[in-house]
Each structure stands twice: as structure tokens, then as C-alpha cells.
Design a protein around this motif. Structure first.
Motif, PDB file in Angstrom:
ATOM      1  N   PRO A 135      51.988  51.689  49.381  1.00  0.00           N
ATOM      2  CA  PRO A 135      52.800  51.514  50.597  1.00  0.00           C
ATOM      3  C   PRO A 135      52.143  50.510  51.550  1.00  0.00           C
ATOM      4  CG  PRO A 135      52.326  53.849  50.162  1.00  0.00           C
ATOM      5  CD  PRO A 135      51.405  53.039  49.306  1.00  0.00           C
ATOM      6  N   PRO A 136      52.907  49.985  52.509  1.00  0.00           N
ATOM      7  CA  PRO A 136      52.332  49.094  53.522  1.00  0.00           C
ATOM      8  C   PRO A 136      51.154  49.756  54.232  1.00  0.00           C
ATOM      9  CG  PRO A 136      54.719  49.045  53.639  1.00  0.00           C
ATOM     10  CD  PRO A 136      54.371  50.123  52.664  1.00  0.00           C
ATOM     11  N   GLY A 137      50.077  49.012  54.398  1.00  0.00           N
ATOM     12  CA  GLY A 137      48.899  49.525  55.091  1.00  0.00           C
ATOM     13  C   GLY A 137      47.936  50.289  54.203  1.00  0.00           C
ATOM     14  N   GLN A 138      48.314  50.551  52.945  1.00  0.00           N
ATOM     15  CA  GLN A 138      47.446  51.280  52.024  1.00  0.00           C
ATOM     16  C   GLN A 138      46.792  50.314  51.039  1.00  0.00           C
ATOM     17  OE1 GLN A 138      46.678  54.515  52.241  1.00  0.00           O
ATOM     18  NE2 GLN A 138      47.992  54.764  54.035  1.00  0.00           N
ATOM     19  N   ASN A 139      45.817  50.839  50.275  1.00  0.00           N
ATOM     20  CA  ASN A 139      45.068  49.984  49.352  1.00  0.00           C
ATOM     21  C   ASN A 139      45.047  50.560  47.935  1.00  0.00           C
ATOM     22  OD1 ASN A 139      43.192  52.098  49.400  1.00  0.00           O
ATOM     23  ND2 ASN A 139      41.932  51.110  50.958  1.00  0.00           N
ATOM     24  N   ALA A 140      44.177  49.995  47.093  1.00  0.00           N
ATOM     25  CA  ALA A 140      44.131  50.363  45.675  1.00  0.00           C
ATOM     26  C   ALA A 140      43.718  51.803  45.440  1.00  0.00           C
ATOM     27  CB  ALA A 140      43.188  49.422  44.925  1.00  0.00           C
ATOM     28  N   TRP A 141      43.206  52.473  46.462  1.00  0.00           N
ATOM     29  CA  TRP A 141      42.751  53.855  46.285  1.00  0.00           C
ATOM     30  C   TRP A 141      43.811  54.869  46.735  1.00  0.00           C
ATOM     31  CZ3 TRP A 141      39.517  51.732  43.484  1.00  0.00           C
ATOM     32  CH2 TRP A 141      38.733  50.660  43.910  1.00  0.00           C
ATOM     33  N   TYR A 142      45.005  54.373  47.000  1.00  0.00           N
ATOM     34  CA  TYR A 142      46.105  55.266  47.389  1.00  0.00           C
ATOM     35  C   TYR A 142      46.387  56.255  46.261  1.00  0.00           C
ATOM     36  CZ  TYR A 142      50.878  56.687  48.589  1.00  0.00           C
ATOM     37  OH  TYR A 142      52.006  57.420  48.882  1.00  0.00           O
ATOM     38  N   GLU A 143      46.461  57.534  46.613  1.00  0.00           N
ATOM     39  CA  GLU A 143      46.577  58.583  45.599  1.00  0.00           C
ATOM     40  C   GLU A 143      47.920  58.598  44.884  1.00  0.00           C
ATOM     41  OE1 GLU A 143      45.540  62.334  47.240  1.00  0.00           O
ATOM     42  OE2 GLU A 143      43.436  61.786  47.586  1.00  0.00           O
ATOM     43  N   VAL A 197      36.921  51.741  38.851  1.00  0.00           N
ATOM     44  CA  VAL A 197      35.791  51.232  39.620  1.00  0.00           C
ATOM     45  C   VAL A 197      34.889  52.387  40.030  1.00  0.00           C
ATOM     46  CG1 VAL A 197      35.088  50.030  41.727  1.00  0.00           C
ATOM     47  CG2 VAL A 197      37.130  49.291  40.505  1.00  0.00           C
ATOM     48  N   LYS A 198      33.607  52.221  39.790  1.00  0.00           N
ATOM     49  CA  LYS A 198      32.633  53.223  40.196  1.00  0.00           C
ATOM     50  C   LYS A 198      31.883  52.738  41.441  1.00  0.00           C
ATOM     51  CE  LYS A 198      31.875  55.000  35.508  1.00  0.00           C
ATOM     52  NZ  LYS A 198      30.857  55.265  34.445  1.00  0.00           N
ATOM     53  N   GLY A 199      31.368  53.657  42.203  1.00  0.00           N
ATOM     54  CA  GLY A 199      30.583  53.285  43.380  1.00  0.00           C
ATOM     55  C   GLY A 199      31.459  53.041  44.594  1.00  0.00           C
ATOM     56  N   ALA A 200      30.992  52.122  45.454  1.00  0.00           N
ATOM     57  CA  ALA A 200      31.667  51.864  46.724  1.00  0.00           C
ATOM     58  C   ALA A 200      33.077  51.345  46.523  1.00  0.00           C
ATOM     59  CB  ALA A 200      30.850  50.861  47.538  1.00  0.00           C
ATOM     60  N   ARG A 201      33.974  51.792  47.351  1.00  0.00           N
ATOM     61  CA  ARG A 201      35.368  51.369  47.272  1.00  0.00           C
ATOM     62  C   ARG A 201      35.745  50.660  48.573  1.00  0.00           C
ATOM     63  NH1 ARG A 201      38.732  56.360  44.462  1.00  0.00           N
ATOM     64  NH2 ARG A 201      37.664  56.303  42.428  1.00  0.00           N
ATOM     65  N   MET A 202      35.802  49.343  48.534  1.00  0.00           N
ATOM     66  CA  MET A 202      36.116  48.573  49.730  1.00  0.00           C
ATOM     67  C   MET A 202      37.556  48.807  50.155  1.00  0.00           C
ATOM     68  SD  MET A 202      34.211  44.938  49.013  1.00  0.00           S
ATOM     69  CE  MET A 202      34.936  44.263  50.509  1.00  0.00           C
ATOM     70  N   GLY A 223      41.961  41.293  44.287  1.00  0.00           N
ATOM     71  CA  GLY A 223      42.177  42.356  45.260  1.00  0.00           C
ATOM     72  C   GLY A 223      41.789  42.015  46.672  1.00  0.00           C
ATOM     73  N   THR A 224      41.251  40.810  46.911  1.00  0.00           N
ATOM     74  CA  THR A 224      40.775  40.459  48.256  1.00  0.00           C
ATOM     75  C   THR A 224      41.609  39.359  48.919  1.00  0.00           C
ATOM     76  OG1 THR A 224      39.230  38.786  47.404  1.00  0.00           O
ATOM     77  CG2 THR A 224      38.408  41.048  47.594  1.00  0.00           C
ATOM     78  N   HIS A 225      42.779  39.081  48.366  1.00  0.00           N
ATOM     79  CA  HIS A 225      43.552  37.919  48.809  1.00  0.00           C
ATOM     80  C   HIS A 225      44.580  38.213  49.894  1.00  0.00           C
ATOM     81  CE1 HIS A 225      42.489  35.028  45.352  1.00  0.00           C
ATOM     82  NE2 HIS A 225      41.697  36.073  45.254  1.00  0.00           N
TER      83      HIS A 225
END
Length: 368
Positions: A235-243, A253-258, A281-283
């Protein structure tokens, strides 16, 4: 009253565009403005962009391409103002936090050298917010101290500007240090925010007016099918870690999640910080369409006009845009400086730091 400006680490000219667009009239009608005199950057594409847009001549020799370490500072023509956004790599909160011990950390010293030799009436220095905490805060104080003592001496006004409060459709926070030569007899004050309560949103920036289909630097990124499908579930405002992303589409991805990885813009809020580097993922991602923004759209979020043409390949253009100072914010700060010299009143706020108080808190500066 014309202030001839020299610039180090000039990038594609965001700070220069803002500064040279500023103009102020004093009580007698005299105009105060800033003009380009010379600039330097190590990136060839950025120099080409600067020449085309700031100088109007793609061959202009006043834009010097090459490492600042090889610049003959004493041979440069006289200036009345200096601008330098010294590299932030070693001060950014993202990265290895090398500070003064990194390759880029000490590069501010070339700005100090220009101040010592050319003695401009004022300067503008820019860096990331992480500068204040680098080397346990010692780096920030050391840099301020050297800038203050350079040449005839400068009165400093360091402040953490939140650019979304100045009409920039992006949450971009940067330290700007304004220095006025002590013998000028004027005091700079931080200009008050222009949009403190109603920020310009991502949607307003990208859709008003619409970007023309054939606008320069408006190439779209080709995504693989899995990335497109994943974006459709964010959704808008969310990122790749959205459940809500299906298990088979999630990143392994393991470790820190930007937080900015595949983060989609929210149409009703300013953009998050546009960066100049980073992998997949950073664009910066559109809130409605499942895709990364184009360079033209990123330039809109940085307040560059659509007619501002960036030179170089696509990734080089992205780098230039992400590293630049938003011209709209630069113009507001430049106008405040010109008003200071012209004796024109303007609304102001207290700076985040008082240099003299920082020094009192750290009377014995340790090596950093």
C-alpha cells in the motif's frame, strides 16, 4: 550589489540554481544578487549538467572537472561568496560512520582553504544531519571552529533545515552553515519556514502540472514480473516488509531491514528522502503505479524544473539528482542572505545550534 560565487563539490547545480535565482531590492532600489564565477566537481556528468543549465554553455571553462585535491585554489578568480556541499558519505547515518577517519570526511578543509585565500564576504556549507553526531560530535565542532577562524574570521549560523517546511515535497533534513565575514557588520538569521503546517505532497509535486511524455530524463525502469507483483501488494506509504505481501513474493533478506526498501510514496504526504545511490528497492516507488519513479519525477521531488536537463547515463543522472540541494530551499536561504546584506527585514527562527555555546560545551577539542 553583485556577489560573485565560487563553488566546490557543485554537483549538478541545485544550490547554484537556487542562489542565482535569488534577487533582493534594498530601500533605495539597488538590486542584490548572486552570480556564478567558478565551480568544481569530480564527476564529469555533473559538470556537464552544471555547464548546460547554470552557465548556458556545455563547454564553459569556469566549471572545472577534477578532484578537489588537484584544484589550484590560489589561481581561481576572486569571489565574494563560496558555496560547498562537502561530501557526506562518511557522515551519513547510513553506512560505516567513518566521520573524519574516512576518505571523504576531511574534504571540508578545501572549503576552509578557499576562505583563507579568497576571503569571500559569506559562505554556505551543506551536509547531512549525521554530521552533528560523527566522531561523538567532535567532528561537527572541529569543522565549525575551522570555518569560524578561516581568513579574517566568520560569524556562523548552523541550522538543521527540514526542507519539507520550506515548500520542498520531500522529507529531507540537512545541516546548512551560513558564515558571514566578521567585518561585514551584519547578522544572518535562519529564515522562517514557508510551509510549516501544510506540506507540498508527492502527488501535488508529480501531477501538478503533469510531466510531459517526452520530457528530458523521463525514462521508465523495466522491472521483472516478481517485483511488479510485489509492488502491487504494497500500500502507499508501506515498504517491502509489509505483512500483506504474499509469502512467495517477499524478499529473502536477513539482518537489518531498511525502511526505504521498495517503499511506495504516499500521495498525501511529502516523499521520503531521495537518494543518489543504492541497489534494488532504493529508487523511490509510485503510490499508484507498480514502478520506480523516473529521474524526471525524482527531480520534481527535488524541485528542479522540468526544463533542467541532466547529462550522463541513467544511473549517473539518478546520482546527481539524489546528491543535490533542492533549488527551492537554496533560493530561500540565498534570499535571506541577500536581505541580510541589503538591510531588508524578514521572518526568522532561532537556529538549532549556537556555535559559541557548542564550543563552551567542548572547551578542549580532542583529535577526531
Amino acid at each position: 550589489m553583485i556577489f560573485r560565487k565560487g563553488e566546490l563539490f557543485s554537483g549538478p547545480g541545485g544550490l547554484a540554481l537556487g542562489a542565482t535565482s535569488a534577487s533582493v531590492l534594498d530601500a533605495s532600489g539597488e538590486e542584490f544578487r548572486i552570480t556564478h564565477e567558478w565551480s568544481n566537481d569530480y564527476d564529469e556528468s555533473a559538470c556537464s549538467t552544471y555547464r548546460r543549465n547554470i552557465c548556458g554553455d556545455i563547454e564553459d571553462p569556469s566549471v572545472i572537472w577534477g578532484p578537489v585535491q588537484e584544484l589550484d585554489i590560489k589561481s581561481l578568480s576572486p569571489i565574494d561568496a563560496l558555496a560547498f556541499g562537502f561530501p557526506c558519505n562518511d557522515y551519513s547515518i547510513v553506512g560505516e560512520h567513518k566521520g573524519m577517519g574516512g576518505e571523504y570526511g576531511p574534504l571540508y578543509s578545501y572549503g576552509v582553504q578557499v576562505l583563507k585565500h579568497h576571503k569571500p564576504k559569506f559562505f554556505i556549507a551543506e551536509n547531512v544531519g549525521g554530521l552533528q553526531s560523527a566522531n561523538e560530535g567532535k567532528a561537527f565542532i572541529q569543522i565549525l571552529k575551522e570555518l569560524s577562524e578561516a581568513g579574517p574570521g566568520y560569524n556562523l549560523t548552523p541550522h538543521l533545515y527540514k526542507f519539507e517546511e520550506y515548500g520542498v515535497p520531500q522529507k529531507r533534513h540537512r545541516i546548512i552553515i551560513v558564515g558571514i565575514r566578521k567585518d561585514q557588520g551584519v547578522t544572518f538569521r535562519v529564515p522562517a519556514p514557508t510551509t510549516p503546517e501544510k506540506y507540498v505532497t508527492s502527488k501535488e509535486a508529480l501531477e501538478n502540472p503533469p510531466i510531459l511524455e517526452f520530457a528530458p530524463n523521463h525514462e521508465f525502469t523495466k522491472h521483472n514480473a516478481k517485483t511488479v507483483e510485489m509492488l502491487k501488494h504494497i500500500p502507499p506509504g508501506q515498504n517491502a516488509w509489509y505483512e500483506g505481501i504474499p509469502e512467495d513474493l517477499r524478499l529473502n533478506v536477513k539482518g537489518a531491514r531498511m525502511s526505504q526498501i521498495y517503499k511506495r510514496l504516499h500521495p498525501d504526504h511529502p516523499s521520503y528522502t531521495v537518494t543518489g545511490s543504492g541497489g534494488g528497492g532504493t529508487h523511490v516507488y509510485h503510490w499508484d503505479e507498480p514502478r520506480a519513479l523516473t529521474n524526471r519525477e525524482r527531480a520534481r521531488l527535488q524541485t528542479f524544473p522540468d526544463e533542467y536537463i541532466f547529462e550522463g547515463k541513467k544511473e549517473k543522472v539518478r546520482q546527481q539528482i539524489g546528491m543535490a540541494v533542492p533549488p527551492k530551499a537554496a533560493k530561500i536561504i540565498a534570499e535571506a542572505i541577500l536581505k541580510t546584506f541589503a538591510g531588508v527585514e524578514y521572518d526568522y527562527v532561532a537556529p538549532k545550534w549556537i556555535f559559541e555555546e557548542l564550543v563552551k560545551q567542548d572547551k578542549v577539542l580532542q583529535p577526531v
